[in-house]
Design a protein around this motif. Sequence first.
Motif, PDB file in Angstrom:
ATOM      1  N   HIS A 423      -1.892   6.294  -2.494  1.00 17.78           N
ATOM      2  CA  HIS A 423      -2.954   7.274  -2.269  1.00 17.78           C
ATOM      3  C   HIS A 423      -4.337   6.624  -2.291  1.00 17.78           C
ATOM      4  N   SER A 424      -4.474   5.519  -1.596  1.00 13.18           N
ATOM      5  CA  SER A 424      -5.755   4.817  -1.535  1.00 13.18           C
ATOM      6  C   SER A 424      -6.272   4.831  -0.104  1.00 13.18           C
ATOM      7  N   ALA A 425      -7.525   5.251   0.050  1.00 12.05           N
ATOM      8  CA  ALA A 425      -8.126   5.328   1.387  1.00 12.05           C
ATOM      9  C   ALA A 425      -8.556   3.974   1.900  1.00 12.05           C
ATOM     10  N   GLY A 587       0.558  -5.638   1.625  1.00 14.60           N
ATOM     11  CA  GLY A 587       0.573  -4.860   0.398  1.00 14.60           C
ATOM     12  C   GLY A 587      -0.129  -3.527   0.487  1.00 14.60           C
ATOM     13  N   ARG A 588      -0.493  -3.095   1.678  1.00  8.90           N
ATOM     14  CA  ARG A 588      -1.137  -1.790   1.837  1.00  8.90           C
ATOM     15  C   ARG A 588      -0.078  -0.701   1.810  1.00  8.90           C
ATOM     16  N   ALA A 589      -0.280   0.308   0.985  1.00 10.59           N
ATOM     17  CA  ALA A 589       0.628   1.446   0.912  1.00 10.59           C
ATOM     18  C   ALA A 589       0.158   2.533   1.877  1.00 10.59           C
ATOM     19  N   TYR A 590       1.104   3.082   2.624  1.00  8.38           N
ATOM     20  CA  TYR A 590       0.817   4.170   3.551  1.00  8.38           C
ATOM     21  C   TYR A 590       1.651   5.387   3.163  1.00  8.38           C
ATOM     22  N   LEU A 591       1.019   6.531   3.149  1.00  6.35           N
ATOM     23  CA  LEU A 591       1.741   7.774   2.924  1.00  6.35           C
ATOM     24  C   LEU A 591       2.446   8.150   4.224  1.00  6.35           C
ATOM     25  N   VAL A 935      -2.562   6.769   5.974  1.00  8.11           N
ATOM     26  CA  VAL A 935      -1.642   7.875   6.266  1.00  8.11           C
ATOM     27  C   VAL A 935      -0.992   7.634   7.623  1.00  8.11           C
ATOM     28  N   LEU A 936       0.335   7.758   7.667  1.00  7.66           N
ATOM     29  CA  LEU A 936       1.072   7.633   8.924  1.00  7.66           C
ATOM     30  C   LEU A 936       1.230   9.011   9.549  1.00  7.66           C
ATOM     31  N   ASP A 961      -1.782  16.520  -1.343  1.00 13.15           N
ATOM     32  CA  ASP A 961      -3.237  16.582  -1.498  1.00 13.15           C
ATOM     33  C   ASP A 961      -3.914  15.389  -0.841  1.00 13.15           C
ATOM     34  N   PHE A 962      -3.343  14.207  -1.033  1.00 13.94           N
ATOM     35  CA  PHE A 962      -3.952  13.018  -0.423  1.00 13.94           C
ATOM     36  C   PHE A 962      -3.980  13.155   1.098  1.00 13.94           C
ATOM     37  N   PHE A 963      -2.882  13.636   1.673  1.00 13.49           N
ATOM     38  CA  PHE A 963      -2.845  13.809   3.124  1.00 13.49           C
ATOM     39  C   PHE A 963      -3.939  14.759   3.594  1.00 13.49           C
ATOM     40  N   VAL A 964      -4.056  15.909   2.964  1.00 13.04           N
ATOM     41  CA  VAL A 964      -5.059  16.886   3.405  1.00 13.04           C
ATOM     42  C   VAL A 964      -6.465  16.370   3.116  1.00 13.04           C
ATOM     43  N   ASP A 965      -6.648  15.693   1.989  1.00 13.60           N
ATOM     44  CA  ASP A 965      -7.968  15.133   1.681  1.00 13.60           C
ATOM     45  C   ASP A 965      -8.394  14.125   2.744  1.00 13.60           C
ATOM     46  N   MET A 966      -7.467  13.271   3.153  1.00 13.68           N
ATOM     47  CA  MET A 966      -7.802  12.273   4.171  1.00 13.68           C
ATOM     48  C   MET A 966      -8.023  12.941   5.535  1.00 13.68           C
ATOM     49  N   LEU A 967      -7.234  13.943   5.844  1.00 13.79           N
ATOM     50  CA  LEU A 967      -7.425  14.668   7.101  1.00 13.79           C
ATOM     51  C   LEU A 967      -8.788  15.346   7.111  1.00 13.79           C
TER      52      LEU A 967
END
Length: 975
Positions: A423-425, A587-591, A935-936, A961-967
């Motif tokens: 959950h990191s932008a 090492g980047r995490a993607y939702l 986010v994918l 929440d992370f998805f909607v926050d980023m959107l």
Amino acid sequence: MTDETLAYRATLPRPDVTAAEAGDLLQSRYGLSGTLTELGSQQDRNYCLDTGERRYVLKICHVTYETLELEAQNAAIHHISSKEGAPRVPHVIPSTDGQDIVAVTVRDQTYQVRLLEYLEGEGLTHRKHLPKESVAALGALCARLAQSLADFTHPGLDRSLQWDLRRAGPVAVQLLSAITDSAARDRIAKTMVSAVRRIQPLAPSLRLQAVHHDVTGDNVVSHRDSRGRLVPDGVIDFGDIIRGWLIGDLAVTCASLLHQADGDPLYVLPAVKAYHEVYPLTEEELRALWPLVVARAVILVASGEQQISIDPENDYVRGNLELERRIFDTAVSVPYELMEIAVLKAVGMGTAVLSTEGWRPLLPDIDPATISFVDLGVSSPHFAVGNWSQADMDWRLLARAAAETGTSATRYGEYRLSRSKLHSATSPATHTLHSDICLAGGTTVAAPFAGKVSWKNHHFVLAGEGISLHLDGIEPSIEDEADVEPGQPLGAISGESGSLGGLRVQLSTLVGAEPPLFCAPREAAAWSELCPSPAALLGTGVDAPKPASTELLALRQAHLAKPQKHYYEAPPQMERGWNEHMFDVEGRAYLDMLNNVTILGHGHPRLAEAISEQWLRLNTNSRFHYAAIAEFSERLASLAPEGLDAVFLVNSGSEANDLALRLAWAHTGSRHVLSLLEAYHGWSVASDAVSTSIADNPQALTTRPDWVHAVLSPNTYRGMFRGSESATGYLEAVIEALEGIDTKGEGLAGFIAEPVYGNAGGISLPDGYLSAVYGQVRARGGVCIADEVQVGYGRLGHHFWGFEQQGVVPDIITIAKGMGDGHPLGAVITTRAIAGALEKEGYFFSSAGGSPVSCVAGMTVLDIMADEKLQQNARDVGDYLKGRLVALIETYPLVGAVHGMGLYLGLELVRDRTTLEPATEETAAICDRLLDLGVLMQPTGDHLNVLKIKPPLCLTPESADFFVDMLEKVLSEGW
């Protein structure tokens, strides 16, 4: 102009000319009238005049600005207009008596006035985000403008200006007195001193020419490209034009971008690269760039603070001051050396390579060949089930390796999975700039080169010629500030002999600063030069191999058939997954809001164990007799409505739908099939024939065989009939098609449809639609096929099967995708009578579909879904997610509707909520920006304007929440 005049100018507020007075002036001197709107400015007074036919800009300035200076601005505009390939610039409009510059008196104050064309387009300053394409376009625009001015001369260019970066130091001194916060004032003053010290040695090499010196977001206008991104193509406001440093012009532009950089100074590099491609810069100019950016940031902040103190009602200055402070903070957030290397690398220039000739071993008693290097990267076999997030996991793995081999070390330049953040932008600092060594306590550590030592709080530094060695974990054997020679012992590893101790090793070329242990991937190339590999100290093996993503993509494109596409133009290389997250090689995490195949989530240990155990025992095809196929087929039949108890096991959804159509043909003896427009059912010959989605096949509507009859899509949002009561209208279209088939006298094989319109974005069919259509089809002897490949199997949350939402029971159910959690597995469930009809055409088998491994995979998925209550989670988290998405409609006009239920949702984007014009290009660009934010997401639907939201069913509320926050971040800031 004297410094006193310059200082006096800096204290002047804007000319005191009201809109009414400006209107009188326009009427009397230019014969124009219309609506006046004040435009922002720091020291001029500017008005926009709209006559109804054209727009103009009235510029009013103090008489302290000499006429010669204004003439230079006008002459530059005329000069640029004559150059091919130059940016757009506004035309100068003469007064009724032919003057380009008019002297006027307003309430006993004399001003100089000019009228310019209003250059149409959008500015950049108040955009919170600019994509790299816009950043690059701004750099190219700045270069084209400078090119067009290269041969321009005018006596009005040689003047003193507070923004002239050649005079940044003295100007800053004059402005600093306005800053009342002593700590802030001291910080700004020290920053300017450090910038000037770096600029001075390079100054004699910096080219001079006419430069606009203010190509910023405020002073450019842009058009939008096909994806809705701003592309600057015009320049306004020549008030700062001077004969100055060419590189200073680019520095001003780069500084202006920093308030949109989210704290990342490397954000400006596309502008630098684009500028250099148009108008090549020298190495000296490139080395001077960042100190000049810092100097510009100092002047911006100091000038803003001063101006607001003398003109407190100037909202333009007040609004800009916050941005200018952000520019300053970002400009000074990294060392000059880092940005110098990054700038040179951006344009393809190399930097000097560190010489290690004559260096001695750091650990003279240890043979480098005996050191075991531990893989802590994304693909490391040591990591599974999220264990990389446990505290000290890296050190525990290192210590375990050392216990086995005697000495172990981590790899320099590795992208550590343990440093990843969910959950990191932004990309976290995963790239290692050091090496940790686990070895016996008491081991000798020696100086590899000559230098002076210093140590404090267990941190030991050996400062040599142009390089420093940083060590942690030793007990020094020499005094602080001592000089040492190569090979001289420095101390020993902390700890008793026989026990394991730790040593951290890092090299750095930074002077007087402690380097970071990790950096973000985007900074890795530059930081790796400032903190070079310790391979010369520890031997080969210490350097981790660099990711070969670009080369692998080229290899894929060279050998994988072209129709097999990949997501994104520049796709990240994914090598690990865990729950609803995927991890790239850096090492980047993607939702993962996209992957409906992995219904359980990525890397589920229970599924992996079950598949592994079965594979070790037996894997063969379904024509052999074994327990798993009997148990799994019984399990699937128990999930279906009563009477649907015959199961076929296949490899994929395409195969399942293909088989379903064959069953319909065999059972009815007829060929004609009814399908829906905008639908997708697979890629095999038969399943493709009934697929009509033009997003998947642009020729779908013109290449259907004559046995396929595609009817009006029951799209309740943008179809011919809208709303939940539209079933009757759509049913009439079905009946019309059926009557057409009736007249041929060849009979009807069946009807195939998704019970929820998946490919269109999860749109629910109108109430009663399937019930009515099924009745019409069955009345003609046809069978009804429910394609549940995408929407079924618990994904809807409120229902296990999509057809339950419509209150119907199909004759044939097709499933795949999530039922194997990514393992190739699909199924067809039907009646004994329909299944038996196929036997007259021969027997059926599927090599992998009903294999022992596939059956165990399918049963384990069902067990996990039940034990972890994933259908319930799809309902609860899905409803929560949908509620948050629906709330976006109130704020963002681009959001037209939210479709679907559970964890199969579609967010439809439109340019106009009345016409429903699809926002196709915007949707693609939004998906690209979401990728940057971790986010994918991909578009779907015939217009590719729907975000297809279908994550693993383990999605947590935090991830939702992370998805909607980023959107929302994208919708509010831009893309």
